[in-house]
Design a protein around this motif. Structure first.
Motif, mmCIF file in Angstrom:
data_model
loop_
_atom_site.group_PDB
_atom_site.id
_atom_site.type_symbol
_atom_site.label_atom_id
_atom_site.label_comp_id
_atom_site.label_asym_id
_atom_site.label_seq_id
_atom_site.Cartn_x
_atom_site.Cartn_y
_atom_site.Cartn_z
ATOM 1 N N LEU A 176 0.655 -1.282 0.131
ATOM 2 C CA LEU A 176 0.266 0.537 -0.008
ATOM 3 C C LEU A 176 0.890 0.960 -0.154
ATOM 4 O O LEU A 176 1.972 1.333 1.135
ATOM 5 C CB LEU A 176 -1.163 0.433 1.185
ATOM 6 N N LYS A 177 0.301 2.319 -0.354
ATOM 7 C CA LYS A 177 0.637 3.633 -0.215
ATOM 8 C C LYS A 177 0.557 4.335 0.761
ATOM 9 O O LYS A 177 -0.716 4.454 1.249
ATOM 10 C CB LYS A 177 0.462 4.364 -1.748
ATOM 11 N N ALA A 178 1.278 5.283 1.291
ATOM 12 C CA ALA A 178 0.642 5.797 3.192
ATOM 13 C C ALA A 178 2.271 6.974 2.847
ATOM 14 O O ALA A 178 2.837 6.350 2.682
ATOM 15 C CB ALA A 178 1.195 5.542 4.158
ATOM 16 N N ALA A 179 1.795 8.442 3.064
ATOM 17 C CA ALA A 179 2.654 9.426 3.243
ATOM 18 C C ALA A 179 3.835 8.723 4.616
ATOM 19 O O ALA A 179 5.092 9.389 4.683
ATOM 20 C CB ALA A 179 2.469 10.510 3.605
ATOM 21 N N ASN A 180 3.237 8.438 5.591
ATOM 22 C CA ASN A 180 4.342 7.951 6.570
ATOM 23 C C ASN A 180 4.206 6.280 6.833
ATOM 24 O O ASN A 180 3.071 6.522 6.997
ATOM 25 C CB ASN A 180 3.755 9.308 7.962
ATOM 26 N N GLU A 181 5.676 6.836 8.294
ATOM 27 C CA GLU A 181 4.681 5.330 9.401
ATOM 28 C C GLU A 181 2.919 5.427 10.138
ATOM 29 O O GLU A 181 2.171 3.965 10.354
ATOM 30 C CB GLU A 181 5.841 4.763 9.766
ATOM 31 N N VAL A 182 2.746 7.052 10.310
ATOM 32 C CA VAL A 182 2.295 6.237 11.308
ATOM 33 C C VAL A 182 0.545 6.521 10.561
ATOM 34 O O VAL A 182 -0.603 5.120 11.378
ATOM 35 C CB VAL A 182 0.826 8.104 11.766
ATOM 36 N N ASP A 183 0.412 7.221 9.011
ATOM 37 C CA ASP A 183 -0.699 6.075 8.108
ATOM 38 C C ASP A 183 -0.765 5.266 7.561
ATOM 39 O O ASP A 183 -1.377 4.135 7.488
ATOM 40 C CB ASP A 183 -0.360 7.404 6.987
ATOM 41 N N ALA A 184 0.159 4.669 7.622
ATOM 42 C CA ALA A 184 1.044 2.873 7.700
ATOM 43 C C ALA A 184 0.183 2.194 8.144
ATOM 44 O O ALA A 184 -0.302 1.302 8.110
ATOM 45 C CB ALA A 184 2.290 2.763 7.095
ATOM 46 N N MET A 185 0.418 2.369 9.522
ATOM 47 C CA MET A 185 0.107 1.812 10.838
ATOM 48 C C MET A 185 -2.015 1.358 10.750
ATOM 49 O O MET A 185 -2.261 0.107 10.870
ATOM 50 C CB MET A 185 0.531 2.091 12.079
ATOM 51 N N GLN A 186 -2.016 2.550 10.517
ATOM 52 C CA GLN A 186 -3.500 3.250 10.661
ATOM 53 C C GLN A 186 -4.236 1.890 9.591
ATOM 54 O O GLN A 186 -5.320 1.438 9.891
ATOM 55 C CB GLN A 186 -3.742 4.632 10.855
ATOM 56 N N ALA A 187 -3.459 1.443 7.924
ATOM 57 C CA ALA A 187 -4.335 1.042 7.402
ATOM 58 C C ALA A 187 -4.420 -0.313 7.841
ATOM 59 O O ALA A 187 -5.338 -1.169 6.771
ATOM 60 C CB ALA A 187 -2.989 1.317 5.917
#
Length: 356
Positions: A263-274
């Motif tokens: 997946l694509k995410a702007a940062n680690e926080v967004d990736a963790m949430q996904a």
């Protein structure tokens, strides 16, 4: 615009289109073929997705002044989508037919061709901008070439799918990771050439890979049998594709009860949430006979690793940590390294080997 196209030339162009297996290359080959047969001021191929009654339209590839490229190669390049073009695209999708109109300011014609998938749904739309309105026969020929493209795309897609779940299979995963690493290497070289371009660094697309494993799956198989185990795998796959992540993120059946999510995410926080959304949607679902089934997830940023094996290996280490910490949780490889729970392998120092 009256053209006479020989059968041999058309067949040669169709053979060129169907020579490729990579979707991006296929899209560019399609535009190259159309531009050779019907020289245009521009050709644009849009992806079309339907969300309820709303059309999500995004640029896939374009051809301007004989230069052909994909939107991934120029993610910041935006064509000015005027209201009249938006309206015409919507009209072509709603009518499920070719729509043409003269652009404002007498700047030639736009002809819009919808492309249908194997289920009869519109999945793409071609915008052909030309000086003169193509003849009916030329429009039919363009539409026919789009049908060949759509049918071939369906065959490629079928060959890349896992038969049990319908997710992408493992064979396509290494190729996708390699593509990301190569693109990132190219972007890194551009950033090093322009060290003051902080804005570009800040908004660079980041990719994350997560390994998702069904907890205590052997117990499920031993207790209820392999057929029921397959049903659990199918249900988990459906839950992961039910809208908890973006449409252009990718999910693979990695083998057995394991899945991989890119997946694509702007940062680690967004990736963790996904990845947390994936974990929660499975944990909150009531499975027949079982009640609750959970998954553990380990993820890592796809960035500067030497190979797809290294990327998957790092995500696997995070997955093992999630299992050891009690299952039904998400672990971030980089956080584990920072906390000293995982030892990051030493990088080989080599001055002469150019990987990408």
């Amino acid at each position: 615009m009256q053209h006479r196209h020989s059968s041999i030339r058309i067949v040669d162009n169709l053979a060129e289109i169907t020579r490729h297996h990579d979707r991006q290359v296929l899209e560019k080959s399609l535009l190259k073929t159309l531009n050779e047969l019907f020289p245009a001021q521009s050709l644009r191929l849009f992806r079309v997705r339907r969300h309820d009654l709303v059309h999500d339209i995004s640029l896939l590839a374009f051809c301007v002044n004989d230069v052909i490229s994909s939107s991934d190669q120029h993610p910041k390049l935006n064509f000015e989508t005027a209201d009249e073009l938006t309206a015409a695209l919507t009209k072509a999708i709603d009518k499920e037919d070719i729509v043409s109109y003269r652009q404002s300011g007498n700047d030639g014609w736009n002809v819009i061709y919808p492309a249908f998938d194997s289920h009869g749904e519109i999945f793409a739309s071609l915008v052909h901008h030309c000086h003169e309105l193509p003849s009916v026969n030329d429009q039919r020929l363009v539409h026919g070439i789009l049908r060949v493209y759509a049918n071939y795309l369906a065959l490629i897609d079928k060959s890349q799918r896992d038969k049990l779940t319908g997710l992408y299979n493992r064979e396509t995963l290494d190729e996708q990771i390699t593509k990301i690493l190569v693109n990132q290497s190219s972007e890194l070289n551009k950033l090093m050439a322009s060290p003051n371009d902080s804005r570009r660094r800040r908004y660079a697309i980041k990719h994350w890979l997560g390994v998702v494993d069904i907890d205590k799956f052997k117990v499920i198989n031993d207790t209820y049998g392999h057929l029921y185990g397959d049903e659990v795998i199918i249900l988990v796959a459906r839950l992961m594709t039910s809208g908890v992540i973006r449409d252009d993120d990718l999910i693979y059946r990695f083998g057995g009860e394991e899945f991989v999510v890119l997946l694509k995410a702007a940062n680690e926080v967004d990736a963790m949430q996904a990845f947390e959304r994936i974990r929660k949607v499975v944990a909150n679902h009531s499975f027949p006979q079982l009640g609750q089934v959970t998954v553990s997830v380990g993820f890592v940023e796809v960035s500067a690793q030497l190979s797809p094996t290294d990327v998957i290996g790092q995500a696997d280490e995070a997955l093992y940590a999630a299992k050891n910490e009690g299952r039904n949780q998400v672990q971030n490889y980089h956080h584990l390294v920072a906390a000293g729970k995982v030892m990051e392998p030493k990088k080989m120092v080599s001055s002469n080997v150019e990987l990408f």
